[in-house]
Design a protein around this motif. Structure first.
Motif, PDB file in Angstrom:
ATOM      1  N   THR A  18       9.425   6.040  -2.055  1.00 55.94           N
ATOM      2  CA  THR A  18       8.501   6.739  -1.156  1.00 55.94           C
ATOM      3  C   THR A  18       9.248   7.904  -0.508  1.00 55.94           C
ATOM      4  N   ARG A  19       8.619   9.068  -0.515  1.00 55.14           N
ATOM      5  CA  ARG A  19       9.273  10.279  -0.001  1.00 55.14           C
ATOM      6  C   ARG A  19       8.471  10.867   1.155  1.00 55.14           C
ATOM      7  N   ASP A  20       9.148  11.609   2.032  1.00 53.80           N
ATOM      8  CA  ASP A  20       8.428  12.278   3.124  1.00 53.80           C
ATOM      9  C   ASP A  20       7.911  13.635   2.639  1.00 53.80           C
ATOM     10  N   ASP A  21       7.318  14.409   3.591  1.00 47.46           N
ATOM     11  CA  ASP A  21       6.703  15.691   3.201  1.00 47.46           C
ATOM     12  C   ASP A  21       7.699  16.678   2.596  1.00 47.46           C
ATOM     13  N   PHE A  36       3.659  -6.838   4.976  1.00 45.24           N
ATOM     14  CA  PHE A  36       3.249  -5.542   4.449  1.00 45.24           C
ATOM     15  C   PHE A  36       4.462  -4.841   3.856  1.00 45.24           C
ATOM     16  N   ARG A  37       4.290  -4.262   2.686  1.00 47.78           N
ATOM     17  CA  ARG A  37       5.362  -3.498   2.042  1.00 47.78           C
ATOM     18  C   ARG A  37       4.830  -2.123   1.658  1.00 47.78           C
ATOM     19  N   LEU A  38       5.549  -1.074   2.079  1.00 46.88           N
ATOM     20  CA  LEU A  38       5.133   0.299   1.777  1.00 46.88           C
ATOM     21  C   LEU A  38       5.614   0.707   0.382  1.00 46.88           C
ATOM     22  N   ASP A  75       0.848  -1.193   0.000  1.00 43.36           N
ATOM     23  CA  ASP A  75       0.000   0.000   0.000  1.00 43.36           C
ATOM     24  C   ASP A  75       0.887   1.248   0.000  1.00 43.36           C
ATOM     25  N   ALA A  76       0.327   2.322  -0.575  1.00 44.36           N
ATOM     26  CA  ALA A  76       1.072   3.580  -0.667  1.00 44.36           C
ATOM     27  C   ALA A  76       1.134   4.305   0.675  1.00 44.36           C
TER      28      ALA A  76
END
Ligand SMILES: Cc1cc2nc3c(=O)[nH]c(=O)nc-3n(C[C@H](O)[C@H](O)[C@H](O)COP(=O)(O)OP(=O)(O)OC[C@H]3O[C@@H](n4cnc5c(N)ncnc54)[C@H](O)[C@@H]3O)c2cc1C
Length: 442
Positions: A100-103, A80-82, A41-42
């Motif tokens: 995947t990146r943070d804000d 689970f994999r992000l 999931d994203a």
């Protein structure tokens, strides 16, 4: 069996359907060591989507209703994999996620690839702006938890500004215009009316709900809830008008601006808070996904077994699937009850697939529709076994309707946590309800 020999089931999307499926496959095939179940999931947490309008209105307190995929996966024997899946390679049976990146834009999980023997896609839907100018820039959306949280913060700040500014409240400043008179738009309007009243009660004595706050629903159809029976639509419209909510039907929105919606007829609906709930489509990346058939709304075409028309090892369900109704009268609607039913069937399908037995076919059972107008009222029409005792369609309202409405969420929770945990949590919530604020005020 060694891990290398296990059948690899990869589920993309842990929403209303995908998380139920991962949980039940993990607890069955995963626990028994018959298959390796992976959910991608994203996001790191799951919120049941039909609760998002309550999150947006602040009436559902965060982190209530939020579940950690990592914790849940460990307890239910799946991985689970992000990551956000953006590509599929059918030849090598691999799905690829972006980094995947943070804000701040910093990468914290690199782009990755996952191999599968069976792939199940359940990535849901997103709002469809139909290319109307200004919608992406000026409207709020309720597709994801972050968007609902952002809306709640915006609402709170808008009210704070209105009561602390020295100038009088100007027209449209506390206006909320909602594009789309479907279930989401209608329920959001009622929830926002309730939360506005609560907000005023807590802090904002200087604001008059009838004079300063204007909530408007706009729809191009000639009535709200066009997909539901006329009687239900009329009942809901009457209740909304009683609350002072404006309903504009037969009005097509031509543009969204900072000061409101402009209709095709040139009329401006002044509102500085705009919400877009006027239609959905499946995520754009599905339109280009390695040659699978899809429709104009990006939904992938599936057979009644929920397998894609071009690849029997790929299943698609929930909002992102174009699945024919068994009687050929149309397509399964994008609803939580369909995702729930399809997840239950796919649990059986995976067992059949592993054992080389024929796959079951999906038949959508419409149990009816319920519209919950916050604490004001709940109305709906029930179908299926319960209604058959009275008539093919049973109209319900009040406490009974509210109970049935809540049961859809309870069914989701039961699929995730089981009877004992859900009963204990429900009891704990009832006991602590009095001491909790009714609105999120931060
Ligand atoms: C405010 C609101 C109220 C609603 N009320 C009702 C109601 O009362 N009754 C009803 O039946 N239906 C209702 N619905 C519709 C219902 O929420 C959906 O039909 C249902 O959630 C669809 O389930 P799904 O599993 O297909 O997708 P979703 O529940 O949307 O889940 C999709 C999941 O996929 C993930 N994802 C998306 N893209 C990617 C990607 N590229 N890679 C990895 N993960 C990805 C998302 O993070 C999400 O977890 C409502 C919807 C909204 C917005």
């Amino acid at each position: 069996m060694t891990t290398e020999q296990l059948h690899r089931v990869v589920i993309v999307g842990g929403g209303a359907g995908g998380l139920e499926l991962a949980t039940r496959l993990g607890a069955g095939l995963g626990r028994a060591g018959r298959a390796e179940i992976t959910l991608i999931d994203a996001s790191l947490t799951h919120t049941w989507k039909p609760l998002l309008h309550e999150v947006a209105a602040g009436t559902l307190n965060a982190p209530e209703g939020q579940l950690s995929y990592l914790v849940h996966a460990r307890a239910h024997h799946f991985q689970f994999r992000l990551g956000r899946v953006t590509r599929l390679d059918r030849a090598t049976r691999t799905v690829h996620t972006d980094a995947t990146r943070d804000d701040t834009g910093a990468e914290f999980v690199p782009a990755r690839s996952f191999s599968y023997d069976t792939l199940i896609i359940a990535v849901g839907s997103v709002a469809n702006d139909f290319g109307i100018p200004g919608v992406m820039e000026h409207c709020h959306f309720l597709d994801r938890r972050e968007q609902a949280d952002r809306f709640q913060q915006h609402l709170l700040r808008t009210f704070y500004t209105a009561v602390t500014q020295t100038a009088p409240v100007h027209p449209g400043q506390l206006g909320i215009a909602i594009a789309g008179g479907g279930a989401t738009g209608v329920e959001l309007a009622a929830e926002l009316h309730h939360s506005a009243q609560e907000l005023i009660g807590y802090l904002f004595a200087g604001i008059n709900i009838d004079r300063h706050i204007k909530i408007t629903i706009i729809d191009a159809a000639n009535r709200i809830l066009p997909g539901l029976p006329e009687k239900l639509s009329a009942q809901v419209a009457e209740e909304l008008r009683r609350l002072g909510i404006d309903i504009l039907t037969g009005e097509r929105i031509a543009q969204a601006r900072a000061d409101g919606f402009l209709t095709a007829g040139g009329r401006l609906i002044p509102a500085e808070t705009l919400v877009w709930a006027a239609g959905i489509k499946a995520p754009d990346f599905l339109a280009q996904i390695d040659g699978l058939d899809c429709n104009r709304s990006n939904q992938l075409s599936v057979l009644p077994t929920l397998q894609t028309t071009r690849d029997k090892d790929i299943f698609v369900f929930g909002d992102c699937a174009e699945c024919p109704l068994a009687d050929g009268s149309g397509m399964v609607p994008p609803r939580a009850q369909a995702a729930h039913q399809q997840a239950s069937m796919l649990v059986k399908s995976m067992r059949c697939k592993l054992e080389g037995r024929p796959l079951p076919v999906y038949r959508y059972v419409d149990y009816g529709s319920l519209i919950n107008m916050s604490r004001y009222s709940t109305v709906g029409s029930l179908m299926g076994n319960l209604a058959r005792y009275w008539s093919p369609r049973l109209f319900v309202e009040g406490f009974f309707a509210r109970l049935v409405y809540l049961s859809l969420y309870k069914m989701h929770l039961l699929a995730l946590h089981g009877v004992v945990n859900v009963t204990l949590t429900t009891l704990a919530n009832l006991l602590t309800r009095r001491t909790r604020p009714r609105l999120k005020l931060h």
